[in-house]
Motif scaffolding. Structure first.
Motif, PDB file in Angstrom:
ATOM      1  N   ASP A  43      19.108  15.255   6.897  1.00 49.85           N
ATOM      2  CA  ASP A  43      19.502  13.880   6.554  1.00 49.85           C
ATOM      3  C   ASP A  43      20.181  13.846   5.180  1.00 49.85           C
ATOM      4  O   ASP A  43      20.968  12.936   4.892  1.00 49.85           O
ATOM      5  N   TYR A  45      22.480  15.473   4.180  1.00 50.27           N
ATOM      6  CA  TYR A  45      23.931  15.682   4.308  1.00 50.27           C
ATOM      7  C   TYR A  45      24.625  14.501   4.982  1.00 50.27           C
ATOM      8  O   TYR A  45      25.757  14.629   5.445  1.00 50.27           O
ATOM      9  N   HIS A  46      23.939  13.338   5.010  1.00 46.49           N
ATOM     10  CA  HIS A  46      24.631  12.118   5.452  1.00 46.49           C
ATOM     11  C   HIS A  46      25.821  11.859   4.520  1.00 46.49           C
ATOM     12  O   HIS A  46      25.670  11.901   3.291  1.00 46.49           O
ATOM     13  N   ASN A  66      27.969  12.552   8.899  1.00 46.11           N
ATOM     14  CA  ASN A  66      27.371  13.724   8.265  1.00 46.11           C
ATOM     15  C   ASN A  66      28.444  14.689   7.757  1.00 46.11           C
ATOM     16  O   ASN A  66      29.483  14.857   8.388  1.00 46.11           O
TER      17      ASN A  66
END
Length: 336
Positions: A43, A45-46, A66
């Motif tokens: 998450d 790397y959203h 992402n």
């Protein structure tokens, strides 16, 4: 942080939210130790925060939300023994916080919705598992939780499930084709009516042809076996327990299947089951049973979920030791 590793072993744990990834990671802690293992939630790397996702209508499951280029670049750097400045996604605020320093560790686990989505990231993994919660069980669990704990109506819960389904089907579910092992959580075959899915049938699919992955099996490797162990040595209340082992095909790949339907009344009796399983990669007699009994409160501890999660964890430990030629006991001595 433990001593700098000569080789970083990279593990991928994939699946939808609510499928048991957190429990599985806690089981891995028992096998590797917290000092020994770094977990990275993908998450982080959203590329779109919560507000941006709401504005654009793009969900977190959608790859467009992402940053796979940064994910690959940083995971590759960690595997090469380099430190990274990892972004942080704040689940409370829905915004991206300032990055944090992450040092390479002996075992790095990447977990979340997309560990197996990007071919470049997938190629870095030394071992991967996909936790596959079937639609009927997922819906029953979510309805129960959201209505009881969050005061949602049945209509609201079903609407949320259905809104999420297209992206899950398009982007998350197909990743299981690439996993070395898949744990499926399914409705039981032991009773006809179980609307709340209190009894579960859990299957471990072990992919053939994976390097340094010896499959666990029941009684006789390569055979097809159905086994009802209930009796003098295993206490079984209704509807009982049934085990299955045999070959199958999964996405056209040959796999061996180990299946547990039903639940254990007493975890100390799992030793009877353990005695009939082979290739468990345990270090001593009864280790599988010990690991299960250590956390009787963990979700799935009394059914096939816990049993098969522990088996996969043991396989990950064995893979680590083969790749590094270091036992976890030796490493623990170095860390301490």
């Amino acid at each position: 942080m433990s001593s700098k590793p000569e080789r970083v072993v990279l593990i991928g744990v994939a699946g939808d939210s609510g499928c048991g990834k957190s429990t599985f990671l806690r089981r891995l802690n028992d096998l590797f130790g917290k000092e020994f293992m770094t977990v990275i939630c993908l998450d982080d790397y959203h590329s779109l925060d919560r507000k941006q996702r709401k504005q654009t209508g793009i969900t977190a499951l959608d790859p467009r939300a992402n940053n796979f280029d940064l994910m690959y670049e940083q995971i590759a750097a960690l595997k090469s023994g380099e430190s990274i400045m990892k972004p942080i996604y704040n689940h409370e605020t829905g915004e991206l916080d300032p990055p944090e320093l992450i040092e390479p560790n002996h075992v790095v686990v990447i977990e979340g919705l997309h560990p197996l989505y990007d071919e470049r990231v997938r190629g870095l993994l030394d071992f991967s598992v996909y936790l596959d919660l079937s639609e009927p069980v997922k819906a029953a669990w979510k309805v129960k939780r959201d209505m009881a704990e969050r005061g949602h109506t049945l209509e609201d819960v079903m609407q949320a499930i259905n809104a999420r389904k297209p992206d899950f089907t398009a982007y998350i579910d197909p990743q299981k084709e690439h996993a070395d092992a898949v744990i499926q959580i399914l409705p039981t075959n032991l009773v006809k009516e179980d609307p709340e899915h209190k009894v579960l049938r859990v299957r471990l699919l072990q992919r053939e042809g994976v390097d340094n992955f010896e499959h666990a099996y029941l009684f006789d490797e390569g055979s097809t076996i159905s086994w009802t162990p209930c009796g003098k040595k295993l206490t079984c209340s209704y509807p009982g327990m049934r085990f299955f082992y045999g070959p199958d095909a999964y996405y056209k790949h040959p796999v061996s299947v180990l299946e547990v339907d039903g639940q254990f009344d007493r975890l100390d009796e799992v030793i009877y089951i353990e005695n009939h399983l082979s290739n468990l990669s345990t270090k001593h007699y009864g280790e599988l049973t010990e690991l299960l009994r250590k956390h009787p409160d963990y979700p799935g501890s009394n059914n096939g979920t816990g049993l098969l999660q522990v088996i996969v964890g043991l396989k990950m430990r064995a893979k680590y030791e083969l790749l590094t030629q270091t036992s976890t006991e030796e490493l623990a001595a170095v860390v301490s």
